[in-house]
Design a protein around this motif. Sequence first.
Motif, PDB file in Angstrom:
ATOM      1  N   SER A  13       0.868  -1.037  -0.090  1.00  0.00           N
ATOM      2  CA  SER A  13      -0.200  -0.115  -0.022  1.00  0.00           C
ATOM      3  C   SER A  13       1.037   1.206   0.118  1.00  0.00           C
ATOM      4  O   SER A  13       2.334   1.373  -0.293  1.00  0.00           O
ATOM      5  CB  SER A  13      -1.000   0.032   1.173  1.00  0.00           C
ATOM      6  N   ARG A  14       0.441   2.372   0.446  1.00  0.00           N
ATOM      7  CA  ARG A  14       1.290   3.546   0.518  1.00  0.00           C
ATOM      8  C   ARG A  14       2.570   3.562   1.272  1.00  0.00           C
ATOM      9  O   ARG A  14       2.787   2.840   2.034  1.00  0.00           O
ATOM     10  CB  ARG A  14       0.468   4.632   1.144  1.00  0.00           C
ATOM     11  N   LEU A  15       3.560   4.316   0.849  1.00  0.00           N
ATOM     12  CA  LEU A  15       4.872   4.234   1.479  1.00  0.00           C
ATOM     13  C   LEU A  15       5.553   2.879   1.419  1.00  0.00           C
ATOM     14  O   LEU A  15       6.218   2.797   2.417  1.00  0.00           O
ATOM     15  CB  LEU A  15       4.737   4.868   3.083  1.00  0.00           C
ATOM     16  N   GLY A  16       5.241   2.058   0.454  1.00  0.00           N
ATOM     17  CA  GLY A  16       5.966   0.692   0.653  1.00  0.00           C
ATOM     18  C   GLY A  16       5.628  -0.074   1.518  1.00  0.00           C
ATOM     19  O   GLY A  16       6.313  -1.047   1.886  1.00  0.00           O
ATOM     20  N   ARG A  17       4.503   0.112   2.263  1.00  0.00           N
ATOM     21  CA  ARG A  17       4.106  -0.697   3.489  1.00  0.00           C
ATOM     22  C   ARG A  17       3.806  -2.060   2.902  1.00  0.00           C
ATOM     23  O   ARG A  17       2.718  -1.977   1.921  1.00  0.00           O
ATOM     24  CB  ARG A  17       2.917  -0.090   4.074  1.00  0.00           C
ATOM     25  N   LEU A  18       4.008  -3.302   3.501  1.00  0.00           N
ATOM     26  CA  LEU A  18       3.477  -4.480   3.026  1.00  0.00           C
ATOM     27  C   LEU A  18       2.109  -4.714   3.364  1.00  0.00           C
ATOM     28  O   LEU A  18       1.546  -4.158   4.343  1.00  0.00           O
ATOM     29  CB  LEU A  18       4.157  -5.594   3.695  1.00  0.00           C
ATOM     30  N   ASP A  19       1.265  -5.144   2.206  1.00  0.00           N
ATOM     31  CA  ASP A  19       0.007  -5.370   2.239  1.00  0.00           C
ATOM     32  C   ASP A  19      -0.268  -6.769   2.756  1.00  0.00           C
ATOM     33  O   ASP A  19      -0.453  -7.675   1.828  1.00  0.00           O
ATOM     34  CB  ASP A  19      -0.602  -5.038   1.095  1.00  0.00           C
ATOM     35  N   ARG A  20      -0.227  -7.056   4.035  1.00  0.00           N
ATOM     36  CA  ARG A  20      -0.186  -8.485   4.368  1.00  0.00           C
ATOM     37  C   ARG A  20      -1.677  -9.000   4.356  1.00  0.00           C
ATOM     38  O   ARG A  20      -1.567 -10.390   3.872  1.00  0.00           O
ATOM     39  CB  ARG A  20       0.320  -8.558   6.101  1.00  0.00           C
ATOM     40  N   ALA A  21      -2.582  -8.240   4.146  1.00  0.00           N
ATOM     41  CA  ALA A  21      -3.788  -8.917   4.128  1.00  0.00           C
ATOM     42  C   ALA A  21      -4.098  -9.408   2.667  1.00  0.00           C
ATOM     43  O   ALA A  21      -4.734 -10.423   2.545  1.00  0.00           O
ATOM     44  CB  ALA A  21      -5.015  -7.799   4.428  1.00  0.00           C
ATOM     45  N   ARG A  22      -3.460  -8.566   1.779  1.00  0.00           N
ATOM     46  CA  ARG A  22      -3.584  -9.001   0.318  1.00  0.00           C
ATOM     47  C   ARG A  22      -2.828  -9.973   0.000  1.00  0.00           C
ATOM     48  O   ARG A  22      -3.303 -10.981  -0.749  1.00  0.00           O
ATOM     49  CB  ARG A  22      -3.538  -7.656  -0.490  1.00  0.00           C
ATOM     50  N   ALA A  23      -1.656  -9.986   0.644  1.00  0.00           N
ATOM     51  CA  ALA A  23      -0.781 -11.100   0.502  1.00  0.00           C
ATOM     52  C   ALA A  23      -1.541 -12.517   0.823  1.00  0.00           C
ATOM     53  O   ALA A  23      -1.417 -13.479  -0.130  1.00  0.00           O
ATOM     54  CB  ALA A  23       0.543 -11.196   1.170  1.00  0.00           C
ATOM     55  N   ARG A  24      -1.916 -12.439   2.028  1.00  0.00           N
ATOM     56  CA  ARG A  24      -2.777 -13.735   2.643  1.00  0.00           C
ATOM     57  C   ARG A  24      -3.946 -14.113   1.672  1.00  0.00           C
ATOM     58  O   ARG A  24      -3.946 -15.150   1.376  1.00  0.00           O
ATOM     59  CB  ARG A  24      -3.288 -13.573   4.025  1.00  0.00           C
ATOM     60  N   GLN A  25      -4.642 -13.125   1.087  1.00  0.00           N
ATOM     61  CA  GLN A  25      -5.804 -13.392   0.305  1.00  0.00           C
ATOM     62  C   GLN A  25      -5.283 -14.094  -0.963  1.00  0.00           C
ATOM     63  O   GLN A  25      -5.865 -14.948  -1.407  1.00  0.00           O
ATOM     64  CB  GLN A  25      -6.421 -12.144  -0.044  1.00  0.00           C
ATOM     65  N   GLU A  26      -4.158 -13.651  -1.621  1.00  0.00           N
ATOM     66  CA  GLU A  26      -3.552 -14.039  -2.797  1.00  0.00           C
ATOM     67  C   GLU A  26      -3.243 -15.527  -2.604  1.00  0.00           C
ATOM     68  O   GLU A  26      -3.472 -16.364  -3.644  1.00  0.00           O
ATOM     69  CB  GLU A  26      -2.327 -13.206  -3.256  1.00  0.00           C
ATOM     70  N   ILE A  27      -2.633 -15.741  -1.402  1.00  0.00           N
ATOM     71  CA  ILE A  27      -2.192 -16.903  -1.247  1.00  0.00           C
ATOM     72  C   ILE A  27      -3.407 -18.109  -1.084  1.00  0.00           C
ATOM     73  O   ILE A  27      -3.535 -19.142  -1.536  1.00  0.00           O
ATOM     74  CB  ILE A  27      -1.395 -17.239   0.128  1.00  0.00           C
ATOM     75  N   ARG A  28      -4.323 -17.518  -0.461  1.00  0.00           N
ATOM     76  CA  ARG A  28      -5.611 -18.232  -0.183  1.00  0.00           C
ATOM     77  C   ARG A  28      -6.116 -18.646  -1.550  1.00  0.00           C
ATOM     78  O   ARG A  28      -6.432 -19.848  -1.679  1.00  0.00           O
ATOM     79  CB  ARG A  28      -6.569 -17.769   0.803  1.00  0.00           C
ATOM     80  N   HIS A  29      -6.195 -17.730  -2.234  1.00  0.00           N
ATOM     81  CA  HIS A  29      -6.812 -17.945  -3.760  1.00  0.00           C
ATOM     82  C   HIS A  29      -5.924 -19.102  -4.641  1.00  0.00           C
ATOM     83  O   HIS A  29      -6.706 -19.913  -5.023  1.00  0.00           O
ATOM     84  CB  HIS A  29      -6.760 -16.546  -4.481  1.00  0.00           C
TER      85      HIS A  29
END
Lengths: 503, 421, 415
Positions: free
Chosen positions: A106-122
């Motif tokens: 997301s902004r400022l290069g912050r890791l979007d952990r929620a999206r990462a998790r979601q991608e992996i579940r997918h």
Amino acid sequence: MRLELRGITKRFGTLTANDHIDLTVEPGQIHCVLGENGAGKSTLMNVVFGLLHPDDGEILIDGVPQRFANSGDAVRRGIGMVHQHFMLVPVFTVAENVVLGFEPTSRLGRLDRARARQEIRHTSQQFNLEVDPDAIVENLPVGLQQRVEILKALNHDAELLILDEPTAVLTPQEIDALMAIMRSLAASGKSILFISHKLKEVRAISDVVTVIRQGRVVDQVPPTTGESTLASLMVGRDVTLTVSKEAAAPGAPVLELDDVVVRDDRGLAAVDHVSLRVHAGEILALAGVQGNGQTELVEAIVGMRPVESGRITLGGQDVTGATPRSVLDSGLGHIPEDRHRYGLVLSLSVADNLVLNAPRRAPFAHRGTRNLAAVRGNAESLVSRFDIRTTSVQAPLSSLSGGNQQKVIVARELSRPLQVLVASQPTRGLDVGSIEYVHRQIVEQRNEGLAVLIVSSELDEVMALGDRIAVMHAGQITGVVDPSTSRERIGLLMAGATGDGHE
Amino acid sequence: MSTVSRRRTRGIGVFMALLGLVTALGFGLASGSAARSSLTFNPVDLSASAPLHLGTLTLPTAIANLVLGLAMAALGVELLVRVPRRGVMARFGAVALLFFLALLLWAVRTTGPAPINFVNVTAVLVGASALTMVLIFGSLSGVLCERAGVVNIAIEGQFIGGAFIGSMVASTTHDFFFAAVAGGAVGGLLGLVLAFLSLRYLSDQIIVGVVLVTLLSGLSSYLNLQVLTPFPQYNTGNLAPNLPIPLLTKIPVLGPVLFDQSGFFYLMIVLVAAVSYGLFQTRWGLRVRAVGEHPQAAATVGIKVIGVRYANVILGGVVAGLGGVAFMATQGQFQPGYTSGLGYIALAALIFGRWRPSGAVVASIVFGLSLYLSYNLQTFQVPVSTEVLGMVPYLITIAVVSGLIGRVRPPAADGVPYQRD
Amino acid sequence: MSESRRRWWHRLTTRSPLLVTLDALILGFVVGALVIITTTASVLDAWRAMFSSWAAFAHACQLTADVVGAAYRAMFTGAVVNPRIFWHAVTTGQGWTLALTPLSETLTYAAPLIIASIGVGIAFQTGIFNIGANGQAILGGVAGAYMGSLVHLPTVVHLPLTLAAGIAGGVIVGLVPGLLKAYTGAHEVIVTLMLNYVVAALLIFTLLSTVLQQPGQQNDISRTLAPSAQLAPLFGAASGLRVNWGLAVAALVVVFAWWFLERSSLGFDFRVTGANPQAARASGINARAVIVLVFVISGGLAGLAGIVQLAGTTHYLDGGFLIGNAGIGFTAITVSLLGRNRPVGIVWSSLLFAGLGVGGRAMQAATGIPLDLATVIQSAVVLFVATPVLVQEIFRLRHAAAAGEVRLATSGWGS
């Protein structure tokens, strides 16, 4: 994806690891590259994956020539690789490992952990690869770690998956599961390059088999080709997988293990109440998938790892918890699994390596001063007796070939007065000639009345050498069987099914 | 949580409980019932920004230290029993602070009717904060380098370089901004040398680090004699001005310690926050940590391992260089050898702080206080040898790396050269 | 003829450890020269004027050569021999003391340096980085000071006892990292680094104690060693030369170290451990014992270096004894690296570094250039030695086919 290799050549100094290799993987195909250890398979895969740059030749994806500056480029073009030694950061979570290099932010290069998790579940659901995205990788069993590797490749939208010796660390059941995954991936249109030197697996899973020998493509054959044909293509001559030997004449037990428990580096019981007996004049082969406690068991026998409980005796003498020096001195010869790490000192001379574990024995030393003439004399006689090819006994060991280095260990161990020989993976990484040589030496020693314990994850070697076969799974002996037992049965024991042949 | 880190936590718990008992007995009961100790809280300098006035607090030494000791022991026992996952370092820091307080109370105890001696808590904390700040700069530098897998043992050299250049620039420009830029640049340049030799030529990182310190120490005293002595205008006493934050400085004790400091102090706080956030919440941090733990794995997904390491070692050098300038800005003009091994203590704080910015901060506070007290305890004319107190950071670090009070696990690839192909 | 010349050229330009070392030395002195040039006001002024005329340019070149030449010449005459004075002594038979003083001073400084460096080098060969030789040497000095100044015995007994006390002091400090590494896996670099500071504080603590403090003194100065505990001047007190029997001790240490590393069984264990610790363990070498013994020997030699320095040169301890980067223990690390951790190499590099230190002092006296330049040159030389490939690139050396590469390396922190 259609991957085409044209004339790939890779040299390391004077060695040509890949010599004009041509290969085509069609979409949805499982293409096996079969070859011995050291045939150049891994080099080829590292070239395809952009880790190495070919000296010559080109790589085409769907007809378009590619230039990979690094593996990131290969990944971006849709190539994924599952390495033999997993490329996972042990202290990271599954999610962090999977998104590494392609992190959602997301902004400022912050890791979007929620999206990462979601991608992996997918991705997990899509390919039926269940794994908890928040688990720390080092806490997962090996089979699951491999699944994370596959997931990582798929998450980067890999269309072609390279699997480098993926079954080496798996149990037969895990291998079955892996093959099912491979089939379903191929069915969904992914191409798979499968690297192996195990004939059975290759025949079971491949659509096409390309055989490589000494860096060259020998032939491309259908998987229905017979095992003996494949084997002879691999090694370049008809090999007998059996070792000719007379029936054993076992004597009294020499090496005895009673209810031995050994802990691994993490404090878990890697060897779990193991009892074994090795008799004089017999070869006991210890079979099992790597990582089921064989390494720890051998380390405990040779005194390199403390014994938690139980008793180890050598020729009637209690050596439980003894130091390596006293175990070696009481007549145990040891051919270690990882010879570069445990068996040899590459920067020292051949002569020094030949007295490595008895430098103080007469006549090599007297009152703390070494007798270099005696050390040299010993080396000269062993070099000629064991046919070690070296320019001089004073040459550094690193100047010798792998087979000759192994001969140095064998010569050193067999030139001492022994009661028992413990050999771990004694032929790993050797060419066929050296394998035969080592096997012959081992059988000869057994014929002369030595007790021999062979540890090997190669079922063929176990069945060819062993007078009895003990199978190890999860730290326990699941059965001790006769070498005439069927492979399927031994496979079951390796997977943990307890046998009837238990001592 | 692994068994290893549980054991470490328990070890720290035992250590804290024992320290508490020693405090309760040695500094508490042994000081007698008649002894009294006094604390004051007003800064020496009563300027416009001074905080609210607080009175003198006089306590019976024995009871006060008994209470402090038991509180320390209680924190230790709590660790032993509960084995919490988080906040172990914070608890250790708290126990260390209580210990130093007890030591001070014991040092100034008096049996007379009117207290002659007293501890100025604010002055002690302000004094120690200067050393702590420098240690934090140094250990943050270490975090940046070692998390990427390069051991930076040259922090001391970067301190020396930063302090030297910082003093020259501050003396000539009278502007600490330029001093900071120049000091950071020198630190970064030294980082570049370390990175160049260890990443490109695979030289041993520890050897290069040690030799860089020797080089800088020799070069700085050479230049001191050759340049600064004949031209004293390049080395005037430079002390960075304090920038008090309105209102916040009025808070008793904390005001002067945290909000009436030089710009370097605030810069340090910003850096701590930025490095903590960056390392654990951002893409950059994930990649840096991957490079420090398993460079091959990072390389296979296209991360440029060598590039990340160069960037971090240079960045770490800049931070350590800034630390050198910050040190100079609290001590005045450059003198050869005046960093006196502070860079090595910063390295110790990094290890004690388990390669984490937050841990390094706690370790730096503890080490800063013990150093400050070892320099200044003689003003209280106590029979404690100042040399012994000065050994504390070193002894704690030895205990930590030996696993005597717990085990530490460095980044897996720390100090291991990485070679492509 | 041309064939042999080509071979000679080939050997000169093919990378060998010795050649890399020599080239590193050249580079070190070049760095030193650059430092002098960029920090000497008169030289800088001359260069600033170089654009005004050819004469000014020539003057700048001339002045640079003069200043650098004078500095290095003063260094050489201060450390080795002043030809003029030497010639005067030869022709007149007078003034031999003055002629031989530079060499005597260099040997005086070299003796403890050789001993400490061999200790560090033996540890390096075993794969152990003993960064704590300085602390070990200091405690060696302290222990020796107790024995040498508080006990009174005839020389034959007292001197050996004093030296033994020094060794014991070094062993005690060495045992801490040795035991911790062997039994807890603590990284020796961190432990020895930290111990240096602990011992330095301990030194002050003991110097201020009433037992060791010089009577009537408030400062951190110890009692003077009894004459029976001192290492006498090698050529007698009347010679006026400070070089003392410490040099003989150093020679014995060199012989011992050569035998130990090349011929002894224990030394073989050490080398195996250094080259491949896992193989060492598998072949029955007791890794813990080796680690502890390495620190006993390395620490003992450092302690011996400390007491040789005390008994041979200073005769009393003060707060500045071996403190800081000028300390023998720190120089020993660089000396050992330069000498490739081998006894004979260490002798040469010790002589070089001792000469740089002694010559640096003479240079400072003669030209005003601070003696710290010696430290700068030393550090630069070792940086280059630790980076052989860089030296090879600078001098465009050929890669030898099978160069017996000595890799100087420690392991990572991984405790």
